[in-house]
Scaffold this motif. Structure first.
Motif, PDB file in Angstrom:
ATOM      1  N   TYR A 221       0.844  -1.184   0.000  1.00 58.95           N
ATOM      2  CA  TYR A 221       0.000   0.000   0.000  1.00 58.95           C
ATOM      3  C   TYR A 221       0.886   1.242   0.000  1.00 58.95           C
TER       4      TYR A 221
ATOM      5  N   GLN B 281       0.816   5.456   0.980  1.00 60.23           N
ATOM      6  CA  GLN B 281       0.091   6.485   1.740  1.00 60.23           C
ATOM      7  C   GLN B 281       0.747   7.831   1.518  1.00 60.23           C
TER       8      GLN B 281
ATOM      9  N   ASN C  19      -1.367  12.708   5.080  1.00 58.04           N
ATOM     10  CA  ASN C  19      -2.731  12.978   5.539  1.00 58.04           C
ATOM     11  C   ASN C  19      -3.805  12.324   4.678  1.00 58.04           C
ATOM     12  N   GLN C  20      -3.463  11.213   4.081  1.00 62.93           N
ATOM     13  CA  GLN C  20      -4.440  10.480   3.287  1.00 62.93           C
ATOM     14  C   GLN C  20      -4.513   9.031   3.736  1.00 62.93           C
ATOM     15  N   GLY C  21      -5.532   8.337   3.268  1.00 67.62           N
ATOM     16  CA  GLY C  21      -5.648   6.913   3.559  1.00 67.62           C
ATOM     17  C   GLY C  21      -4.692   6.103   2.701  1.00 67.62           C
ATOM     18  N   LEU C  22      -4.799   4.805   2.810  1.00 69.08           N
ATOM     19  CA  LEU C  22      -3.908   3.909   2.093  1.00 69.08           C
ATOM     20  C   LEU C  22      -4.522   3.499   0.758  1.00 69.08           C
TER      21      LEU C  22
ATOM     22  N   LEU D  74      -4.054   0.769  -2.475  1.00 68.78           N
ATOM     23  CA  LEU D  74      -3.407  -0.476  -2.860  1.00 68.78           C
ATOM     24  C   LEU D  74      -2.569  -0.287  -4.114  1.00 68.78           C
TER      25      LEU D  74
END
Lengths: 114, 116
Positions: free
Chosen positions: B36, B38, B41-44, B46
């Motif tokens: 993953y 990232q 300040n963001q999500g993960l 894929l």
């Protein structure tokens, strides 16, 4: 677009004041997860729901609770936040069809505890 | 219990150079493996996943990873680094059993720095 939404993106609370973080998904996935990610660390699983079945990780503090009123929504409740609970909280979803299925992550909620 | 180790908390490469991020897993049965990315300040997001169909896995943004059972490794590579690749990269594992409801176990992450 199907997605995972987290509100709010930034949350500030006071020491000991209960706080609720929200997650919703339009993917219609059976499984929803909550992860805690502290600064410069890996995400750590807190718990997950498979449909309405709640699964708590063994080392998740009792201070953390979760609710899933329906397929689309899941909430993380922190009953009495401490300074050590300041972190990014990530919500993720997954279809249960096959362990290889990826988890889809929301953008996260950054929690600050004053 | 399974675990994953990422060697190097920070990796710095020049723009246009090869990117190599290392990941080793510890499991008696080869698990499913994921990379993953990232951004701050963001999500993960894929990048790619290994599900035993093929040992060389191609992902998004020009990344690929090779599963080597003998080395219990799943290293991530990209032939030519771009400035936009600067981010945190996480290797993660998931047990083959459990039906897919199990959470991911993440490595500690590797911060990729791209030098102009």
């Amino acid at each position: 677009d199907a997605m995972v939404i987290q509100n709010p993106r930034y949350q500030v609370t006071q020491f000991g004041k209960p706080v609720t973080l929200s997650c919703s998904q339009t993917l219609n996935h059976n499984v929803m997860y909550w992860y805690q990610q502290k600064s410069s660390q890996a995400p750590k699983l807190l718990f997950h729901y498979y449909d309405k079945d709640f699964n708590n990780e063994a080392d998740t503090p009792d201070n953390f609770q979760s609710r899933r009123p329906n397929t689309s929504f899941c909430f993380l409740d922190i009953r009495s936040p401490g300074l050590g609970d300041a972190a990014m909280y990530l919500c993720a979803t997954s279809s249960r069809r096959g362990a290889y299925n990826e988890q889809f992550f929301g953008p996260g909620t950054r929690l600050t505890v004053l | 219990a399974q675990s994953v180790t990422q060697l190097g908390s920070h990796v710095s490469v020049s723009e246009g150079a090869l990117v190599l991020l290392r990941c080793n897993y510890s499991s008696s049965v080869p698990p499913y493996l994921f990379w993953y990315v990232q951004y701050p300040n963001q999500g993960l997001q894929l990048l790619l996943k290994y599900t035993s169909a093929a040992t060389l896995v191609k992902g998004i943004n020009g990344f690929e990873a090779e599963f080597k059972k003998s080395e219990t490794s799943f290293h991530l590579t990209k032939p030519s680094a771009h400035m936009s690749d600067a981010a945190e990269y996480f290797c993660a594992v998931r047990p083959v059993t459990g039906g897919g409801a199990d959470g991911l176990t993440f490595g500690k992450g590797t911060h990729l720095i791209i030098q102009p």
